[in-house]
Every structure is written in structure tokens, then in C-alpha cells.
Design a protein around this motif. Structure first.
Motif, mmCIF file in Angstrom:
data_model
loop_
_atom_site.group_PDB
_atom_site.id
_atom_site.type_symbol
_atom_site.label_atom_id
_atom_site.label_comp_id
_atom_site.label_asym_id
_atom_site.label_seq_id
_atom_site.Cartn_x
_atom_site.Cartn_y
_atom_site.Cartn_z
ATOM 1 N N ALA A 119 28.987 -42.822 -6.281
ATOM 2 C CA ALA A 119 27.737 -42.362 -6.892
ATOM 3 C C ALA A 119 26.580 -42.415 -5.907
ATOM 4 N N GLN A 120 26.540 -43.458 -5.076
ATOM 5 C CA GLN A 120 25.443 -43.602 -4.120
ATOM 6 C C GLN A 120 25.506 -42.526 -3.040
ATOM 7 N N PHE A 121 26.703 -42.209 -2.540
ATOM 8 C CA PHE A 121 26.833 -41.188 -1.512
ATOM 9 C C PHE A 121 26.433 -39.824 -2.059
ATOM 10 N N SER A 122 26.864 -39.498 -3.269
ATOM 11 C CA SER A 122 26.516 -38.203 -3.853
ATOM 12 C C SER A 122 25.016 -38.079 -4.081
ATOM 13 N N LYS A 123 24.380 -39.153 -4.533
ATOM 14 C CA LYS A 123 22.942 -39.129 -4.792
ATOM 15 C C LYS A 123 22.146 -38.961 -3.509
ATOM 16 N N ARG A 124 22.498 -39.714 -2.468
ATOM 17 C CA ARG A 124 21.760 -39.623 -1.211
ATOM 18 C C ARG A 124 21.972 -38.264 -0.533
ATOM 19 N N ALA A 125 23.178 -37.747 -0.567
ATOM 20 C CA ALA A 125 23.438 -36.457 0.057
ATOM 21 C C ALA A 125 22.648 -35.350 -0.626
ATOM 22 N N ALA A 126 22.573 -35.380 -1.953
ATOM 23 C CA ALA A 126 21.797 -34.365 -2.674
ATOM 24 C C ALA A 126 20.314 -34.483 -2.351
ATOM 25 N N SER A 127 19.809 -35.703 -2.182
ATOM 26 C CA SER A 127 18.404 -35.898 -1.863
ATOM 27 C C SER A 127 18.065 -35.322 -0.488
ATOM 28 N N TYR A 128 18.885 -35.619 0.532
ATOM 29 C CA TYR A 128 18.613 -35.111 1.877
ATOM 30 C C TYR A 128 18.824 -33.604 1.953
ATOM 31 N N ALA A 129 19.778 -33.075 1.217
ATOM 32 C CA ALA A 129 19.982 -31.622 1.208
ATOM 33 C C ALA A 129 18.774 -30.911 0.601
ATOM 34 N N GLY A 130 18.213 -31.470 -0.459
ATOM 35 C CA GLY A 130 17.017 -30.874 -1.053
ATOM 36 C C GLY A 130 15.825 -30.914 -0.118
ATOM 37 N N GLN A 131 15.686 -31.999 0.648
ATOM 38 C CA GLN A 131 14.578 -32.073 1.600
ATOM 39 C C GLN A 131 14.733 -31.048 2.722
ATOM 40 N N MET A 132 15.974 -30.833 3.177
ATOM 41 C CA MET A 132 16.180 -29.836 4.225
ATOM 42 C C MET A 132 15.919 -28.427 3.706
ATOM 43 N N LEU A 133 16.282 -28.158 2.449
ATOM 44 C CA LEU A 133 15.980 -26.857 1.871
ATOM 45 C C LEU A 133 14.476 -26.626 1.738
ATOM 46 N N GLY A 134 13.726 -27.703 1.587
ATOM 47 C CA GLY A 134 12.274 -27.604 1.510
ATOM 48 C C GLY A 134 11.594 -27.431 2.859
ATOM 49 N N GLY A 135 12.365 -27.363 3.943
ATOM 50 C CA GLY A 135 11.797 -27.148 5.268
ATOM 51 C C GLY A 135 11.495 -28.405 6.046
ATOM 52 N N HIS A 136 11.865 -29.577 5.547
ATOM 53 C CA HIS A 136 11.608 -30.826 6.252
ATOM 54 C C HIS A 136 12.689 -31.060 7.310
ATOM 55 N N VAL A 137 12.283 -31.689 8.402
ATOM 56 C CA VAL A 137 13.196 -31.959 9.507
ATOM 57 C C VAL A 137 13.414 -33.448 9.702
ATOM 58 N N TRP A 138 12.347 -34.244 9.595
ATOM 59 C CA TRP A 138 12.425 -35.677 9.862
ATOM 60 C C TRP A 138 12.327 -36.454 8.555
ATOM 61 N N CYS A 139 12.841 -37.676 8.578
ATOM 62 C CA CYS A 139 12.774 -38.522 7.386
ATOM 63 C C CYS A 139 11.332 -38.968 7.154
ATOM 64 N N ALA A 140 11.025 -39.241 5.898
ATOM 65 C CA ALA A 140 9.641 -39.559 5.530
ATOM 66 C C ALA A 140 9.180 -40.879 6.136
ATOM 67 N N LYS A 141 10.101 -41.819 6.353
ATOM 68 C CA LYS A 141 9.716 -43.122 6.896
ATOM 69 C C LYS A 141 9.157 -43.000 8.305
ATOM 70 N N VAL A 142 9.782 -42.175 9.143
ATOM 71 C CA VAL A 142 9.309 -42.002 10.518
ATOM 72 C C VAL A 142 7.969 -41.286 10.530
ATOM 73 N N LEU A 143 7.827 -40.270 9.700
ATOM 74 C CA LEU A 143 6.545 -39.554 9.649
ATOM 75 C C LEU A 143 5.420 -40.467 9.188
ATOM 76 N N GLN A 144 5.720 -41.347 8.244
ATOM 77 C CA GLN A 144 4.703 -42.287 7.766
ATOM 78 C C GLN A 144 4.293 -43.258 8.857
ATOM 79 N N GLU A 145 5.256 -43.768 9.628
ATOM 80 C CA GLU A 145 4.940 -44.709 10.697
ATOM 81 C C GLU A 145 4.146 -44.030 11.820
ATOM 82 N N ILE A 146 4.490 -42.799 12.156
ATOM 83 C CA ILE A 146 3.777 -42.106 13.229
ATOM 84 C C ILE A 146 2.359 -41.774 12.809
ATOM 85 N N ASN A 147 2.168 -41.354 11.575
ATOM 86 C CA ASN A 147 0.806 -41.084 11.097
ATOM 87 C C ASN A 147 -0.037 -42.357 11.065
ATOM 88 N N LYS A 148 0.598 -43.476 10.809
ATOM 89 C CA LYS A 148 -0.135 -44.749 10.801
ATOM 90 C C LYS A 148 -0.555 -45.142 12.223
#
Length: 264
Positions: A70-99
Motif C-alpha cells: 500500500a505504501q509503495f502504490s501511494k508514494r508512486a502515485a503521488s510522485y507521478a502526479g507531481q511529474m505530470l504537473g510539470g515539477h522536476v525536484w522534490c518539494a523538500k529540496v526546493l523549500q531548503e534552497i528558498n530558505k
């Protein structure tokens, strides 16, 4: 109490200082532990399987299998949706760099070698925040910085961002590919096969005895819940002959309900 706590901290500090830093810190290991989880992995597994300890081993394996599926299916669907939205990097890295970009605006930089990309970055003192400034060497070509954060985490620190701004470079070009959503999706996209019904399993020779769950490990329905933490050698075990104290006056011989000093 404060004196005892300070003494324990000094003993722990002296003990750690006698061990080479590269043996127990990620910042001084030369990048050998990069990409490996070295934090509370055992504690995470302990919390996931907290409710299955009193079950037989077959049910524990089954619960672990279905939780991972269940955890693998949930995480894979989440990252696939983010890539379809045009995102390239994970949100954690973007948050740290903006900080860190906000910190980079108040630093002074001097370029020592533009061909080899050598820079010297100076931080200013902030007495009201208890921060003492210092000087750091940044080598963009070798992807190193004296602070150690860039070498360890493989994404730009505040000093690297200042150097990138000086050359008008994109700081994201110095982020490791492991932080891309594509890499995370490839890690979580593996599918766990479905387990058929037990009636369709091939017949096997069963053991001559039955494995029954330990009913003593079940959580009590009433009263204060007992601790379910699995203790190891690092935990300090209390002695069994230690006398219990009253929760009200901290004296032995009675409890808080029958404490004679409670009314006073």
C-alpha cells in the motif's frame, strides 16, 4: 539536577571527541554514507509493526507485506502526479534552497579564480541571534564548501547560492539528480504481486503443533496503557528493587491517592 545533566553532557562530549569524526558523523565521512539512511530506521519499523507483536510470525509477515504494498502504490502515485504537473525536484529540496536564498542576500563574496570557480564568502555577525560570522571557501568546479553542508547533502548551501548569483548561474544545476522526482518515482514504482487465496496454495506438511498468539502481549482495555517500546542495550534499565514514590509528595510508602500531605 542541572549539575548532573551538565556532568553527563561533558562525559558524553569527551567520549564522542575521542572517536574519529569520520566514524560517526556524515559531515566528515568523505561522502561514503551519502544515499544511505542512517537515522531512526529501526524506530520507524518499530512504530509500523507496533500493533502486530502479539500475533504469530506468519501474520506479522503478511501485515508487513500488505503495508509495504500500500505504501509503495501511494508514494508512486503521488510522485507521478507531481511529474505530470510539470515539477522536476522534490518539494523538500526546493523549500531548503528558498530558505537559504534569504541568508545569501546578507553575505559578502569575493571571486579569487573565475576560471576555476574559486570564491571566498564572508558571513556577518548577528549578535541578536547569537550567530558568529566566518569565512568559507567555495569551489564550484569540485562541488565543495568549507561548511560541509554542500559536500554532505549534495545540494547548494547559502555560500554556494551566493557564488551562483555572482556568476548568474542556476543553483539547481548543482543539485544532485537523486532529488529528482523521476528517481523517487522509479524507487517507489515497484509492484508487489497479489497473494492468492489460501485455498489455492499448494499443500505443505504442517508442523505437529499450532502457533498461538501470546495473549499477555495484548494491550489492556482499562487503566494506564503499558509502554510497548522495545528496549535495547542503549536504554537504561531501572532496577527491580527500586521503591516507588508518591506522585504528590515524592515520599515512599504510599500512593498519591492515600497521600497524607495532599490536603495540606
Amino acid at each position: 539536577m542541572l549539575a548532573v545533566f551538565h556532568s553527563v553532557n561533558e562525559e558524553g562530549h569527551d567520549y564522542l571527541c575521542n572517536i574519529p569524526f569520520k566514524q560517526w558523523t556524515q559531515a566528515y565521512d568523505g561522502g561514503l554514507r551519502y544515499g544511505h539512511m542512517t537515522s531512526n530506521l529501526a524506530e520507524y519499523i518499530n512504530s509500523v509493526l507496533k500493533g502486530t507483536r502479539h500475533l504469530p510470525i506468519t501474520l506479522v509477515v503478511r501485515e508487513t507485506f500488505f503495508c509495504l504494498a500500500a505504501q509503495f502504490s501511494k508514494r508512486a502515485a503521488s510522485y507521478a502526479g507531481q511529474m505530470l504537473g510539470g515539477h522536476v525536484w522534490c518539494a523538500k529540496v526546493l523549500q531548503e534552497i528558498n530558505k537559504t536564498k534569504a541568508q545569501a542576500n546578507i553575505m559578502h563574496i569575493v571571486c579569487h579564480d573565475r576560471d576555476n570557480l574559486w570564491f571566498r564568502v564572508t558571513e556577518f555577525d548577528k549578535p541578536h541571534q547569537g550567530i558568529t560570522g566566518g569565512q568559507y571557501r567555495v569551489h564550484l568546479r569540485n562541488r565543495t564548501c568549507d561548511c560541509g553542508r554542500f559536500d554532505t547533502l549534495r545540494y547548494p548551501c547559502a555560500h554556494v547560492i551566493v557564488a551562483c548569483q555572482n556568476l548568474r548561474l542556476d543553483p539547481m544545476s548543482y543539485v544532485d539528480d537523486v532529488y529528482k522526482l523521476e528517481y523517487m518515482y522509479n524507487m517507489w514504482r515497484h509492484i508487489f504481486p497479489l497473494v492468492p487465496n489460501e485455498r489455492k496454495w499448494p499443500s505443505v506438511l504442517l508442523a505437529p503443533f499450532k502457533l498461538l498468539p501470546d495473549r499477555e502481549l495484548r494491550r489492556k482495555p482499562k487503566g494506564r496503557p503499558c509502554s510497548t517500546r522495545i528496549c535495547n542495550n542503549m536504554d537504561i534499565q531501572e532496577t527491580t528493587n527500586q521503591q516507588k514514590l508518591c506522585g504528590w509528595c515524592r515520599n515512599p510508602g504510599h500512593t498519591s491517592r492515600s497521600c497524607p500531605n495532599r490536603n495540606s
